[in-house]
Enzyme design. Structure first.
Site, short mmCIF file in Angstrom:
data_model
loop_
_atom_site.label_atom_id
_atom_site.label_comp_id
_atom_site.label_asym_id
_atom_site.label_seq_id
_atom_site.Cartn_x
_atom_site.Cartn_y
_atom_site.Cartn_z
N HIS A 103 103.14 119.40 -37.07
CA HIS A 103 101.83 119.06 -36.51
C HIS A 103 100.76 119.94 -37.13
CE1 HIS A 103 99.10 117.16 -33.70
NE2 HIS A 103 98.64 118.35 -33.33
N ARG A 147 86.49 123.02 -28.97
CA ARG A 147 86.36 121.70 -29.58
C ARG A 147 84.96 121.49 -30.16
NH1 ARG A 147 87.15 115.90 -26.53
NH2 ARG A 147 85.21 116.59 -25.55
N TYR A 171 92.69 112.32 -38.30
CA TYR A 171 91.78 111.42 -37.63
C TYR A 171 90.35 111.46 -38.17
CZ TYR A 171 90.89 115.73 -34.92
OH TYR A 171 90.62 117.02 -34.54
N HIS A 204 95.73 109.49 -30.87
CA HIS A 204 95.19 110.83 -30.65
C HIS A 204 95.57 111.35 -29.27
CE1 HIS A 204 92.36 113.96 -29.46
NE2 HIS A 204 92.42 114.31 -30.74
N ARG A 252 93.30 109.78 -23.76
CA ARG A 252 91.84 109.83 -23.61
C ARG A 252 91.16 109.00 -24.69
NH1 ARG A 252 89.96 114.17 -25.35
NH2 ARG A 252 91.85 115.30 -25.94
N HIS A 267 99.18 113.35 -29.05
CA HIS A 267 98.87 114.51 -28.22
C HIS A 267 99.11 114.12 -26.76
CE1 HIS A 267 95.75 115.85 -31.44
NE2 HIS A 267 96.81 116.65 -31.54
N GLU A 326 98.13 118.01 -23.08
CA GLU A 326 97.80 119.35 -23.57
C GLU A 326 96.97 120.10 -22.54
OE1 GLU A 326 95.74 121.51 -27.47
OE2 GLU A 326 95.69 119.33 -27.26
N HIS A 361 102.70 118.92 -27.88
CA HIS A 361 102.36 119.87 -26.81
C HIS A 361 103.21 119.61 -25.57
CE1 HIS A 361 99.18 121.35 -29.30
NE2 HIS A 361 98.50 120.20 -29.24
N ASP A 377 99.55 123.31 -35.85
CA ASP A 377 98.41 122.68 -35.20
C ASP A 377 97.08 123.16 -35.77
OD1 ASP A 377 96.80 121.28 -33.48
OD2 ASP A 377 97.50 122.20 -31.65
#
Length: 446
Positions: free
Chosen positions: A60, A83, A122, A204, A207, A231, A234, A268, A319
């Protein structure tokens, strides 16, 4: 058929450390023979001093997150404030700058003994969401970067369609979205596998892909025989939002839409219910733990041991690349579990090495026949047993020494498909990896 030979001073053969092992490699890049008890290098053999392991898989990766190292460690915050910084870096990337950064990042991985990477990709389009003239320009840049750095890549092309449970992508996320899962599938179908390249799929998160479109991504992966990653849980906020939107956990939502199964890997898998763990295990869905990122972002400690007991195979990834060190990832999984349970010895060194190698390769679509054995890919790495970290223990304890004491700095050789990529601690094709990293990251500063 032409055969070359590597002589390993010590080699990890699944569960045992063997001294004096000759690895014959055929012209097709596979191991043709493994000969034990070879006390000295034969004429013409390439000498590998230390412990030779199967190549390590970074299952990952987000290559561009490497530009965040150091910056996001300043001060405090949460995953969500991290983020925002990540979005700023993403906004500045072009296919050309992404290639330069990824080439250096993948070379750093090779220096750490990583021979295959799963790139959870992505960042597809130009700023504002406009497709490039070549719609897969960013993905092709990553594939080219891995090729020049000498490692295998599974490009996990990622569907990312929403800012959260059906809401339109925000301005940062417009570069990520194809508009619909059907449009995503059309674009990703133009990507082709090749030597050292596999094409996979990713959701992804629950969400970012509306529930009604999850099945389209899963169906594409099944029809292509491709690995599918996602994901999963997480953050507790993701679980709470999913419960509010759908009345169930993210794991149950994925199960209800046909996403789970042996070709799927949840990344995760941190905040799971007992039912979630049973669903993942009973379907053979894999788990990719990313301990150095999970602790860097204060995500929490996932139930890795319980997942494995339930039937979920474990692999490892770096990650966000807070560090790139597969030995640190492997031991962190064990040490995190020790802190959580206050007991020791959840995995043997051999089990941790398998998670870092063979099970990662399997999760990335490279097949289950992997290791230092005839017919397997000639991907291996050699770790020094005479550094300040590894000197002293008996050679028969080399696996334990490497897992619990070595670092990426102790890697001396990395071989992919029978070709030396790292020799004596230096990258063969990228002589100044640190310099290239510094230049590529500097170019992305605002």
């Amino acid at each position: 058929m032409q055969v070359s030979t590597y002589w390993a001073e010590h080699a990890w053969l699944d569960t045992n450390v063997e001294p004096g092992v000759a690895l014959d490699v055929s012209a097709d890049g596979r191991i043709s023979a493994v000969r034990k008890g070879v006390g000295a290098p034969e004429p013409g053999a390439v000498v590998l001093r230390g412990l030779t392991l199967p190549g390590l898989a970074n299952a990952h990766s987000h290559a561009f997150h490497r530009a965040l190292r150091g910056t996001v460690q300043v001060g405090s915050g949460t995953f969500w404030t991290w983020r925002e910084v990540m979005y700023q870096v993403a906004s500045r990337l072009t296919p050309e700058s992404y290639f330069r950064l990824a080439r250096a990042v993948y070379a750093e991985m090779a220096l750490a003994g990583i021979t295959a990477v799963g790139e959870f990709h992505y960042l597809h389009h130009a700023p504002g969401g406009r497709p490039y003239d070549e719609p897969n320009a960013m993905g092709e840049a990553l594939i080219a970067a891995a090729g020049e750095a000498g490692i295998r890549i599974t490009l996990l092309d990622t569907a990312y369609l929403s800012s959260g449970f059906g809401a339109a992508p925000d301005r940062h996320q417009q570069r990520f979205s194809d508009g619909s899962a059907e449009a995503w599938a059309e674009r990703v179908s133009a990507l082709k596998p090749g030597e050292g390249v596999r094409i996979g799929a990713a959701i992804h998160s629950v969400r970012a892909v509306p529930a009604g479109e999850l099945g389209t991504v899963a169906a594409w992966a099944r029809s292509a025989g491709a690995p599918l990653h996602v994901h999963l849980s997480e953050q507790t906020a993701e679980n709470d939002a999913c419960l509010a939107a759908h009345g169930c956990t993210p794991t149950r939502l994925l199960a209800d839409h046909g996403v789970l199964g042996p070709s799927t890997t949840g990344v995760h898998n941190t905040h799971l219910t007992s039912e979630d763990i049973e669903l993942l295990g009973s379907t053979g869905t894999g788990t990719c733990m990313c301990p150095t990122t999970e602790r860097d972002l204060a995500d929490g400690i996932g139930p890795a041991a319980a997942l494995q007991r339930a039937g979920s195979p474990l692999c490892l990834g770096s990650d966000s690349h807070a560090v790139i060190d597969p030995f640190e990832e492997a031991r962190a999984m064990e040490l995190n579990e020790r802190l959580r349970t206050r007991t020791r010895g959840h995995w043997t060194a051999a089990a941790l090495l398998r998670a870092a190698s063979a099970d990662g390769y399997s999760a990335l679509g490279w097949g289950s026949g992997f290791g230092l054995e005839p017919g397997a890919l000639a991907d291996f790495t050699c770790v020094a047993l005479d550094s300040v970290r590894t000197a002293g223990p008996l050679p028969r304890l080399a696996a334990e020494t490497v897992v619990f004491a070595a670092s990426a700095s102790d890697v001396r050789h990395t071989v992919v498909g029978g070709r030396h990529v790292v020799r004596d601690g230096a990258h063969v094709a990228v002589p100044d990896v640190a310099g290239e990293l510094a230049a590529a990251v500097a170019a992305l500063r605002g």
